[in-house]
Design a protein around this motif. Structure first.
Motif, short mmCIF file in Angstrom:
data_model
loop_
_atom_site.label_atom_id
_atom_site.label_comp_id
_atom_site.label_asym_id
_atom_site.label_seq_id
_atom_site.Cartn_x
_atom_site.Cartn_y
_atom_site.Cartn_z
N SER A 239 5.82 74.70 43.85
CA SER A 239 6.26 75.97 44.42
C SER A 239 7.63 75.78 45.05
O SER A 239 8.06 74.65 45.31
CB SER A 239 5.26 76.49 45.45
N MET A 240 8.32 76.88 45.30
CA MET A 240 9.63 76.85 45.93
C MET A 240 9.59 77.68 47.19
O MET A 240 9.05 78.79 47.20
CB MET A 240 10.70 77.38 44.97
N SER A 245 18.70 80.68 55.57
CA SER A 245 19.82 81.45 55.02
C SER A 245 20.93 81.47 56.06
O SER A 245 20.70 81.86 57.21
CB SER A 245 19.38 82.87 54.68
N LYS A 246 22.11 81.04 55.63
CA LYS A 246 23.22 80.92 56.56
C LYS A 246 24.51 81.29 55.85
O LYS A 246 24.83 80.72 54.80
CB LYS A 246 23.32 79.49 57.11
N ASP A 247 25.24 82.26 56.40
CA ASP A 247 26.52 82.72 55.87
C ASP A 247 26.42 83.14 54.41
O ASP A 247 27.28 82.85 53.58
CB ASP A 247 27.59 81.62 56.02
N GLY A 248 25.32 83.83 54.08
CA GLY A 248 25.14 84.30 52.72
C GLY A 248 24.65 83.26 51.75
O GLY A 248 24.52 83.55 50.55
N ILE A 249 24.36 82.04 52.18
CA ILE A 249 23.88 80.96 51.32
C ILE A 249 22.40 80.74 51.62
O ILE A 249 21.99 80.66 52.77
CB ILE A 249 24.67 79.66 51.56
N HIS A 250 21.60 80.63 50.57
CA HIS A 250 20.16 80.42 50.70
C HIS A 250 19.83 78.98 50.30
O HIS A 250 20.20 78.53 49.21
CB HIS A 250 19.39 81.39 49.80
N HIS A 325 11.59 80.83 43.51
CA HIS A 325 11.43 81.81 44.59
C HIS A 325 12.06 83.13 44.15
O HIS A 325 13.03 83.14 43.39
CB HIS A 325 12.11 81.27 45.85
N PRO A 326 11.53 84.27 44.62
CA PRO A 326 12.13 85.55 44.22
C PRO A 326 13.61 85.68 44.57
O PRO A 326 14.35 86.38 43.88
CB PRO A 326 11.28 86.58 44.97
#
Length: 684
Positions: A239-240, A245-250, A325-326
């Motif tokens: 699973s993932m 999430s930080k500054d638009g980065i996941h 992940h979605p």
């Protein structure tokens, strides 16, 4: 609502309007009707009969109606609004086509519009709508401003373009990184590139035939096309999860379930057994175990079963994609996977191996897309060092502008000019651009001059590249080049170990790109110019020599990992001893020293001691508490320990007695007979 329903709704409404012609003609004012009647009575000779005029005017009005209606929603409107939306060009054309007065034009226009609405069919509307859309696109591309009510499709298209531009400019870690590492879904499919080369019919083959009824239904994925020959997919336990999430980065991470961890432990045992059959048996029970698929793929590749090796890698990628992940995206450039986690490394390796299969298959454009995808997962650390490969795939796919854009955008913060592959590949890229036929002579000369300067600077900075490159290209250099100290054997022996590793990697990988006759002539001219600059004591030569001595002292671990994965003989032979002396597992080559372990493998219990003799092991099998060293074995009860010690003493006495007995044994020779040839009758 679908387009077909809208067409039906449009046809019904227009048909109803056409049936009530009296209402449309009676909509004019009584004065206009009276005026029209007077004109018809006063001057009947100047007015042509309506029967002769209607067909021509009907065709012209039909074309004008197509220009007015730019989308389907404009057809559902009032007649007053339609009259207001007539373009100035149409108004200028009307006096030439209809030689009548204003009231008669209004009456004829309304009557003809109603008749056209009743005579149009759905198929005709379909063709005309395509023409309308093309015309609106041309006007929008020409830069003309359209009113908000003219075309909703154009407004939506402009909105999508504006949103796409803003998304591409949103960087996840640098100013232009999103645009440089842009990944498209359609380019991840190798069939897209193969269809471009051979045609759709040759690529599809048996896929166009009707499939069997009892086929398996797989989940649709972007990276691979599931095959019916694969085992039935069931969740393997991967699973993932989204870490943060930080500054638009996941930031994501793969996780292994409890059952998958047990399978992973069995896989490690199978690897230690050095028997591929154990991995095959494990895959029969767990057909989508990632590390087993990667390891068995290498075994099949070594045995030259390329088709099976590629199929196993695709199955591993399918298992990964089903666990996404979605929020995880392959194309947005905002998804990150940390290579320090062992669960994430298998995804990197699966993508890399799939990319190499695509490159060998003859799909460099698709391989380039996967290269950018791997680089976008962690562009700062670059665990597989994809910057040493992306230039080769870009030149193979002839995407010259993208390579130059990457070189310009990343030169500031990554110093790409200090890598031999970018120093030579960027010059080669400018050369190929200068050879294009559709360029102006002035622009071509400008690009050629820039290519010459960049190649000369690359040869001055990395002189150890020339002789190995000419050797692999089977080109015999001139005596002036081989005898010169700058390009001679001293240039290769004197360079640092890390630099020799990079140069041998580049030469072994891209030698095929330099074998063209035109490219080799260009290289020869640049070499002569470099020798002239060296003899003239150009200050750049000494500056580059000092840089080579100060830099390239030791290569980082990701470069060693990349060299091992590349399997290029010229590069692997230049690896340092500390890398070649340690065991390398193909499912996890050179793992990071600071790995983040989420779970650990339980320690295996080893039975027996390796320093005990065979006799000691024999007595231990009979007496578990026996210890030849004389020390009591650790037991929970003291009495048992004391009894074991006494038993050891007795056994020691027995051992001493046995040694003495064996030492005093004398073997007596059998008696010799005087007449060994006597007859057998004497024994009777």
């Amino acid at each position: 609502m679908s387009t077909r329903a809208l067409r039906r709704l449009k046809g019904k409404q227009r048909g109803q309007e056409a049936l009530d012609l009296g209402d449309l003609t009676s909509g004019d004012s009584p004065e206009e009707q009276a005026g029209a009647g007077e004109e018809e009575q006063l001057d009947p000779a100047n007015v042509s009969p309506p029967v002769d005029r209607k067909p021509n005017s009907r065709k012209s009005k039909k074309n004008k109606a197509q220009k007015n209606f730019s989308n389907i929603y404009e057809l559902i409107c009032d007649t007053d609004n339609e009259a207001e939306k007539i373009s100035p060009d149409e108004e200028a054309e009307k006096p030439d086509e209809n030689k009548t007065s204003g009231p008669e034009k209004d009456d004829n226009r309304d009557a003809e519009k109603s008749e056209e609405a009743s005579s149009k069919s759905l198929s005709g509307d379909r063709v005309k709508k395509k023409k309308k859309k093309k015309k609106t696109k041309v006007t929008s591309e020409g830069g003309q401003e359209a009113a908000p009510d003219d075309d909703i499709d154009v407004l939506l298209q402009n909105l999508e373009q504006s949103n796409g531009f803003s998304l591409q400019n949103d960087d996840c870690g640098g100013p232009d990184r999103r645009s440089v590492l842009h990944v498209e879904h359609r380019n991840l499919n190798p069939e897209t590139e193969l269809k471009r080369y051979f045609g759709a019919r040759a690529v599809q083959g048996d896929q166009s035939r009707p499939r069997q009824r009892n086929r398996q239904f797989h989940r649709s994925t972007w990276m691979t096309n599931p095959k019916d020959s694969w085992p039935r997919f069931s969740r393997p336990g991967i699973s993932m999860t989204l870490l943060q999430s930080k500054d638009g980065i996941h930031y994501f991470a793969f996780e292994h379930g409890r059952d998958y961890q047990q399978v992973q432990f069995k896989f490690l045992d199978a690897v230690e057994s050095m028997d591929p059959n154990n991995i095959v048996a494990l895959l029969q029970l767990n057909p989508y175990h990632i590390d087993s698929l990667l390891q068995l793929s290498d075994v099949c590749r070594i045995q030259e079963d390329q088709e099976m090796a590629r199929d196993l890698i695709e199955r591993a990628m399918y298992s990964f994609e089903c666990a996404f992940h979605p929020l995880f995206s392959l194309t947005s450039g905002t998804s990150r996977l940390d290579y320090l986690r062992p669960e994430n490394r298998a995804f990197y390796l699966a993508l890399y191996k799939h990319m190499m299969f695509l490159e060998k298959r003859g799909c460099p454009r698709t391989a380039l897309e996967y290269c950018k995808l791997i680089l976008s997962l962690d562009p700062d650390a670059d665990p597989l060092c994809m910057l040493l490969l992306i230039d080769f795939l870009t030149l193979r796919s002839r995407e010259y502008q993208s390579l130059l854009q990457l070189y310009q955008d990343w030169e500031v913060h990554r110093n790409l000019s200090q890598l031999p592959n970018f120093a030579f590949s960027s010059a080669l890229c400018h050369y190929h651009l200068s050879q294009q036929e559709d360029l102006d002579p002035e622009e071509s000369n400008k690009l050629r001059h820039k290519a010459d300067v960049m190649l000369q600077n690359a040869l001055i900075m990395f002189p150890g590249v020339l002789m190995p490159l000419l050797d692999l290209c089977t080109v015999q250099p001139d005596a002036t080049v081989t005898s010169h100290a700058f390009f001679g054997p001293k240039s290769q022996i004197g360079q640092p170990a890390a630099l020799s590793e990079l140069t041998s990697l580049y030469v072994g990988r891209t030698c095929s790109l330099w074998r063209e006759a035109a490219v080799m002539l260009w290289l020869e001219e640049s070499v002569k110019e470099v020798l002239r600059r060296v003899d003239a004591k150009d200050p750049l030569v000494e500056d580059c020599q000092n840089k080579r001595k100060q830099r390239y002292q030791s290569a980082p671990r990701n470069i060693h990992r990349h060299v091992l994965l590349s399997e290029i003989k010229e590069a692997t032979s230049s690896l340092p001893l500390d890398v070649t002396s340690q065991p390398v597992m193909s499912f996890d080559p050179l793992p990071p020293l600071d790995s983040v372990m989420s779970y650990t493998r339980p320690e295996r219990q080893h039975v027996g001691a390796s320093n005990e003799s065979t006799l000691s092991l024999f007595f231990r099998s009979l007496l578990p508490n026996f210890n030849l060293q004389g020390g009591p074995r650790q037991e929970g009860d003291m009495e048992v320990a004391r009894a074991g010690q006494e038993l050891n003493q007795e056994v020691d006495r027995l051992m001493v007695a046995m040694r003495e007995m064996l030492a005093n044994i004398r073997f007596q020779e059998p008696p010799r007979e005087d007449n060994p040839y006597r007859d057998e009758e004497e024994w009777d």
